[in-house]
Motif scaffolding. Sequence first.
Motif, short mmCIF file in Angstrom:
data_model
loop_
_atom_site.label_atom_id
_atom_site.label_comp_id
_atom_site.label_asym_id
_atom_site.label_seq_id
_atom_site.Cartn_x
_atom_site.Cartn_y
_atom_site.Cartn_z
N GLN A 171 0.74 -1.25 0.07
CA GLN A 171 0.01 0.10 -0.10
C GLN A 171 0.87 1.34 -0.16
OE1 GLN A 171 -3.17 -0.36 -0.41
NE2 GLN A 171 -2.88 -2.51 -0.59
N GLY A 172 2.17 0.99 -0.15
CA GLY A 172 3.08 2.13 -0.21
C GLY A 172 2.87 3.17 -1.39
N VAL A 173 3.11 4.49 -1.26
CA VAL A 173 3.02 5.53 -2.42
C VAL A 173 4.40 5.83 -2.70
CG1 VAL A 173 2.28 7.66 -3.13
CG2 VAL A 173 0.54 6.17 -1.50
N TYR A 174 4.62 5.86 -4.17
CA TYR A 174 5.86 6.25 -4.47
C TYR A 174 5.82 7.69 -4.71
CZ TYR A 174 9.69 7.32 -7.84
OH TYR A 174 10.64 7.96 -8.59
N LYS A 175 7.14 8.35 -3.90
CA LYS A 175 7.04 9.68 -3.86
C LYS A 175 7.81 10.37 -4.90
CE LYS A 175 7.59 9.49 1.13
NZ LYS A 175 8.50 9.85 2.44
N GLY A 176 6.88 11.50 -5.24
CA GLY A 176 7.44 12.14 -6.42
C GLY A 176 6.27 12.45 -7.60
N SER A 177 6.57 12.57 -8.88
CA SER A 177 5.33 12.47 -9.62
C SER A 177 4.89 11.11 -10.06
CB SER A 177 6.18 13.23 -11.09
OG SER A 177 6.92 12.29 -11.74
N GLY A 178 5.63 10.07 -9.53
CA GLY A 178 5.04 8.72 -10.21
C GLY A 178 5.17 8.17 -11.28
N ARG A 179 5.69 9.33 -12.17
CA ARG A 179 5.87 8.67 -13.88
C ARG A 179 7.56 8.99 -13.84
NH1 ARG A 179 1.43 9.45 -17.14
NH2 ARG A 179 -0.16 10.18 -16.04
N VAL A 184 13.76 9.72 -19.79
CA VAL A 184 13.88 8.32 -19.47
C VAL A 184 12.93 7.32 -19.80
CG1 VAL A 184 14.00 7.03 -17.30
CG2 VAL A 184 14.94 9.31 -17.07
N CYS A 185 11.79 7.75 -20.12
CA CYS A 185 10.75 6.90 -20.47
C CYS A 185 11.12 6.62 -22.22
CB CYS A 185 9.42 7.51 -20.41
SG CYS A 185 8.05 6.57 -21.02
N GLN A 186 11.65 7.81 -22.70
CA GLN A 186 11.98 7.44 -24.09
C GLN A 186 13.01 6.65 -24.54
OE1 GLN A 186 12.88 11.26 -25.99
NE2 GLN A 186 13.56 10.43 -28.17
N ARG A 187 14.05 6.42 -23.32
CA ARG A 187 15.20 5.97 -23.57
C ARG A 187 14.99 4.36 -23.14
NH1 ARG A 187 18.32 8.45 -20.07
NH2 ARG A 187 17.91 7.27 -18.36
N VAL A 188 14.01 4.09 -22.19
CA VAL A 188 13.72 2.78 -21.81
C VAL A 188 12.81 2.12 -23.05
CG1 VAL A 188 12.40 1.45 -20.33
CG2 VAL A 188 13.87 3.20 -19.23
N LEU A 189 11.96 3.07 -23.55
CA LEU A 189 11.00 2.20 -24.75
C LEU A 189 11.93 2.04 -25.66
CD1 LEU A 189 7.71 4.32 -24.30
CD2 LEU A 189 8.31 2.24 -23.37
N LEU A 205 16.23 -3.03 -16.93
CA LEU A 205 15.44 -1.98 -17.26
C LEU A 205 15.51 -0.95 -16.32
CD1 LEU A 205 12.45 -3.64 -19.02
CD2 LEU A 205 14.13 -2.42 -20.30
N ALA A 206 15.34 -1.38 -15.03
CA ALA A 206 15.53 -0.46 -13.85
C ALA A 206 16.94 0.16 -13.84
CB ALA A 206 15.17 -1.22 -12.70
N GLU A 207 17.87 -0.49 -14.19
CA GLU A 207 19.16 0.29 -14.35
C GLU A 207 19.41 1.33 -15.36
OE1 GLU A 207 22.09 -2.95 -14.72
OE2 GLU A 207 22.07 -3.51 -12.33
N LEU A 208 18.63 0.90 -16.60
CA LEU A 208 18.59 1.85 -17.57
C LEU A 208 18.11 3.21 -17.09
CD1 LEU A 208 19.45 2.09 -20.65
CD2 LEU A 208 17.02 1.10 -21.11
N ALA A 209 16.93 3.08 -16.40
CA ALA A 209 16.27 4.09 -15.72
C ALA A 209 16.67 4.76 -14.56
CB ALA A 209 14.70 3.73 -15.64
N ARG A 210 17.86 4.31 -13.95
CA ARG A 210 18.47 4.40 -12.79
C ARG A 210 17.53 4.80 -11.53
NH1 ARG A 210 20.91 7.59 -17.06
NH2 ARG A 210 23.13 7.00 -17.37
N MET A 211 16.82 3.67 -11.47
CA MET A 211 16.03 3.57 -10.32
C MET A 211 15.83 2.19 -9.91
SD MET A 211 12.49 5.40 -12.30
CE MET A 211 11.65 5.44 -11.03
N ALA A 222 2.81 3.98 -14.54
CA ALA A 222 2.19 5.27 -14.51
C ALA A 222 2.40 6.14 -15.83
CB ALA A 222 2.75 6.22 -13.19
N SER A 223 3.35 5.70 -16.45
CA SER A 223 3.78 6.40 -17.58
C SER A 223 3.36 5.72 -18.79
CB SER A 223 5.29 6.33 -17.79
OG SER A 223 6.03 7.07 -16.73
N THR A 224 3.19 4.45 -18.82
CA THR A 224 2.71 3.74 -20.21
C THR A 224 1.05 3.37 -19.85
OG1 THR A 224 3.57 1.87 -19.49
CG2 THR A 224 4.65 3.25 -20.63
#
Length: 285
Positions: A171-179, A184-189, A205-211, A222-224
């Motif tokens: 039930q946790g909420v990701y802090k920040g915009s959530g997207r 970063v999205c363009q790079r991952v896709l 994929l997470a390493e590519l987004a640095r998350m 949230a993004s896609t």
Amino acid sequence: MHRRPLPGPDGLFNVSRQPRFVADSSVVGWDGAFFTDIVAAQEGTVDHGHSRFCLTHSSVPFLVRDVRRSPQWTTVKPGVYLSHPGDEQRFDWQGGGSRKFLFVEPSRVEQIWETPTNRHQRHPNEAITSPLAETLLRALVSDLQEGSPAGALVGDSLIVALLAHLHGHAQGVYKGSGRLAPMVCQRVLAYMDEHMADPLSLTELAELARMSVRHFCRAFLASTGYSPHQYLLRQRVERAKSLLVKGRMPISEIAQSMGFADQSQFTRTFRRLSGITPAAYRMNH
């Protein structure tokens, strides 16, 4: 008594009576984890110490007797049980039935929990009552039975969700915009598009987004509007549609070029997402 190791990394643990194996993850290869779904023998002995986190689910009760401490039999209730590295299980059992085992490397658990695992000890015989955990475990089995059409991504995603849930983050909420940030999205896709037929993992994929993996999964959704594996499968099917229409490449070759294990797996996935088989789609277009 001779004890033979179960399949998987380093044998995992030893039992005196081999179960019947329904499914396991050795072919698809999930990131830092091994899963097996079994039907246990009616009786036997377990003798091992854990080197990994072990999540066990039993659908029916069975009896156990500690071979070192007590001659008394006790009942293990149906449910989910979590053992930590260093826990020992040396007992006789009576009663078969369906059981699922998920073994996860400590480093993988720490990556998902984002905290040292030694802060989260619990008694290995304490049942975890969680319908969601049971649903996620059944989903692991379903993915394997379908031949894992998205490769390791489905299993990786389910394991992240399962461990995060058990850690108390469901039930946790990701802090920040959530997207994901647009670049970063363009790079991952773009990376997923370039490696569409490859066995992608959530970790890369997470390493590519640095998350972290957990935050990446939430931000990607949230993004896609899709989880990573859902997005990958849809993109594979859309590209396959183009190949079906533009040329006369055999469907089996299209399946292979899109990263599916075989034509049957490709057809099942294509029909599930498009409502029509590849052959029918080609005929109608």
